[in-house]
Design an enzyme around this catalytic site. Structure first.
Site, PDB file in Angstrom:
ATOM      1  N   ASP A   4      14.865  -0.443   1.219  1.00 16.29           N
ATOM      2  CA  ASP A   4      15.719  -0.543   2.407  1.00 16.29           C
ATOM      3  C   ASP A   4      16.776  -1.612   2.116  1.00 16.29           C
ATOM      4  O   ASP A   4      17.797  -1.334   1.507  1.00 16.29           O
ATOM      5  CB  ASP A   4      14.826  -0.870   3.607  1.00 16.29           C
ATOM      6  CG  ASP A   4      15.581  -0.938   4.927  1.00 16.29           C
ATOM      7  OD1 ASP A   4      16.682  -0.388   5.006  1.00 16.29           O
ATOM      8  OD2 ASP A   4      15.072  -1.557   5.871  1.00 16.29           O
ATOM      9  N   GLU A  24       7.583   2.556  -6.508  1.00 13.90           N
ATOM     10  CA  GLU A  24       7.746   2.020  -5.151  1.00 13.90           C
ATOM     11  C   GLU A  24       8.020   3.162  -4.177  1.00 13.90           C
ATOM     12  O   GLU A  24       8.660   4.150  -4.522  1.00 13.90           O
ATOM     13  CB  GLU A  24       8.885   0.989  -5.181  1.00 13.90           C
ATOM     14  CG  GLU A  24       9.328   0.412  -3.869  1.00 13.90           C
ATOM     15  CD  GLU A  24       8.300  -0.459  -3.177  1.00 13.90           C
ATOM     16  OE1 GLU A  24       7.212   0.059  -2.881  1.00 13.90           O
ATOM     17  OE2 GLU A  24       8.595  -1.643  -2.913  1.00 13.90           O
ATOM     18  N   LYS A  42       0.820  -1.183   0.000  1.00 10.97           N
ATOM     19  CA  LYS A  42       0.000   0.000   0.000  1.00 10.97           C
ATOM     20  C   LYS A  42       0.873   1.260   0.000  1.00 10.97           C
ATOM     21  O   LYS A  42       0.391   2.347  -0.289  1.00 10.97           O
ATOM     22  CB  LYS A  42      -0.868   0.022   1.270  1.00 10.97           C
ATOM     23  CG  LYS A  42      -1.835  -1.110   1.415  1.00 10.97           C
ATOM     24  CD  LYS A  42      -2.553  -0.954   2.780  1.00 10.97           C
ATOM     25  CE  LYS A  42      -3.383  -2.176   3.108  1.00 10.97           C
ATOM     26  NZ  LYS A  42      -3.923  -2.072   4.494  1.00 10.97           N
ATOM     27  N   ASP A  64       3.665   3.526   6.346  1.00 13.27           N
ATOM     28  CA  ASP A  64       3.014   3.266   7.633  1.00 13.27           C
ATOM     29  C   ASP A  64       3.966   2.706   8.682  1.00 13.27           C
ATOM     30  O   ASP A  64       5.041   2.190   8.363  1.00 13.27           O
ATOM     31  CB  ASP A  64       1.882   2.248   7.444  1.00 13.27           C
ATOM     32  CG  ASP A  64       2.429   0.835   7.240  1.00 13.27           C
ATOM     33  OD1 ASP A  64       3.285   0.653   6.332  1.00 13.27           O
ATOM     34  OD2 ASP A  64       2.041  -0.081   7.993  1.00 13.27           O
TER      35      ASP A  64
HETATM   36  P1  IMP Z   1      13.303  -4.052   1.776  1.00 10.75           P
HETATM   37  O1  IMP Z   1      13.892  -3.125   0.748  1.00 10.75           O
HETATM   38  O2  IMP Z   1      13.086  -5.449   1.250  1.00 10.75           O
HETATM   39  O3  IMP Z   1      14.068  -4.035   3.063  1.00 10.75           O
HETATM   40  O4  IMP Z   1      11.855  -3.631   2.166  1.00 10.75           O
HETATM   41  C1  IMP Z   1      11.314  -2.428   1.885  1.00 10.75           C
HETATM   42  C2  IMP Z   1       9.957  -2.428   2.567  1.00 10.75           C
HETATM   43  O5  IMP Z   1      10.142  -2.500   3.994  1.00 10.75           O
HETATM   44  C3  IMP Z   1       9.253  -1.138   2.289  1.00 10.75           C
HETATM   45  O6  IMP Z   1       8.434  -1.212   1.138  1.00 10.75           O
HETATM   46  C4  IMP Z   1       8.480  -0.947   3.564  1.00 10.75           C
HETATM   47  O7  IMP Z   1       7.261  -1.654   3.480  1.00 10.75           O
HETATM   48  C5  IMP Z   1       9.338  -1.570   4.643  1.00 10.75           C
HETATM   49  N1  IMP Z   1      10.181  -0.538   5.295  1.00 10.75           N
HETATM   50  C6  IMP Z   1      11.534  -0.439   5.286  1.00 10.75           C
HETATM   51  N2  IMP Z   1      11.961   0.629   5.978  1.00 10.75           N
HETATM   52  C7  IMP Z   1      10.835   1.241   6.445  1.00 10.75           C
HETATM   53  C8  IMP Z   1      10.611   2.430   7.235  1.00 10.75           C
HETATM   54  O8  IMP Z   1      11.525   3.171   7.634  1.00 10.75           O
HETATM   55  N3  IMP Z   1       9.310   2.729   7.493  1.00 10.75           N
HETATM   56  C9  IMP Z   1       8.266   1.966   7.052  1.00 10.75           C
HETATM   57  N4  IMP Z   1       8.437   0.855   6.310  1.00 10.75           N
HETATM   58  C10 IMP Z   1       9.709   0.483   6.015  1.00 10.75           C
HETATM   59 MG    MG Z   2       6.552  -0.713  -0.264  1.00 11.38          MG
END
Ligand code: IMP
Ligand code: MG
Length: 200
Positions: A130, A126, A69, A186
């Site tokens: 992270d 997107e 979302k 969120d």
């Molecule tokens: P990654 O790149 O696989 O670690 O995941 C990214 C996802 O983790 C994002 O789309 C968010 O849903 C969640 N995420 C990572 N960091 C944050 C943050 O600081 N706040 C909220 N959601 C986060």
């Molecule tokens: Mg996301």
């Protein structure tokens, strides 16, 4: 050439008192990294760059994918400002990181569309990257549908914890290693309607 992302890592944050914050969120916000107005100005610039970038694509059309979302807000601001010569369609997907996941573990990806995206020029919109696992899984999954090209735009890039190398064509902001909310993003399904990007 895409412009350089705005780097928020060494910029002093704003005091929440300096901006208008919904009463339901006001007590929870510790500092604001970037205001809603700045986010929207940056998105307008990204829209110009993306429109330019898609001028010479030779697929059957452009397919914009909003990742639910978190990217709802980014998508809603960006999509109306994009200008394409080719026909455009929109679709949605939901990606959930495995909750007990260790880095590199992947995510569950659900595509909410039956539209064929084969030979389309796909843009994944997107909210945040992270570790990179989620986007990597999304791109791997979409590639099995044989798009003509597939690129990604990310509003907020948090590079500190990256474990997976993902190529991002258009990035809005580089952010520090803090847990952020707002502008669609969120914490436990709250704070998505906060206009600014903030730390709790
Ligand atoms: P990654 O790149 O696989 O670690 O995941 C990214 C996802 O983790 C994002 O789309 C968010 O849903 C969640 N995420 C990572 N960091 C944050 C943050 O600081 N706040 C909220 N959601 C986060
Ligand atoms: Mg996301």
């Amino acid at each position: 050439m895409p412009s350089t992302p705005i780097d928020l890592r060494d910029r002093p944050p704003y005091d929440p008192d300096q901006f208008s914050i919904k009463p339901e969120y006001r007590d929870d916000v510790d500092h604001i990294l970037v205001s809603g107005g700045e986010i929207e100005d940056r998105i307008t610039r990204l829209a110009e760059e993306i429109s330019q970038d898609y001028q010479d694509r030779d697929g059957d059309g452009v397919y914009l994918i909003c990742t639910l979302k978190g990217a709802m807000q980014y998508f809603a601001t960006l999509a109306p400002q994009l200008e394409f010569d080719a026909p455009v369609q929109e679709g949605f997907l939901r990606a959930n990181r495995y909750s007990d996941g260790t880095p590199g573990d992947g995510a569950d990806v659900t595509l909410f569309t039956d539209d064929p995206i084969d030979n389309m020029d796909v843009l994944v919109v997107e909210d945040m990257i992270d570790q990179g696992t989620t986007l990597d899984t999304i791109l791997t999954q979409l590639n099995t549908h044989n798009p003509n090209t597939i690129d990604t735009t990310v509003l907020f890039d948090k590079p500190a914890n990256r474990t997976t190398n993902v190529d991002i064509a258009h990035t809005g902001f580089t952010i520090p290693d803090e847990f952020v909310v707002g502008y669609g993003i969120d914490y436990d399904e709250r704070y998505r309607r906060l206009r600014h990007l903030a730390v709790l």
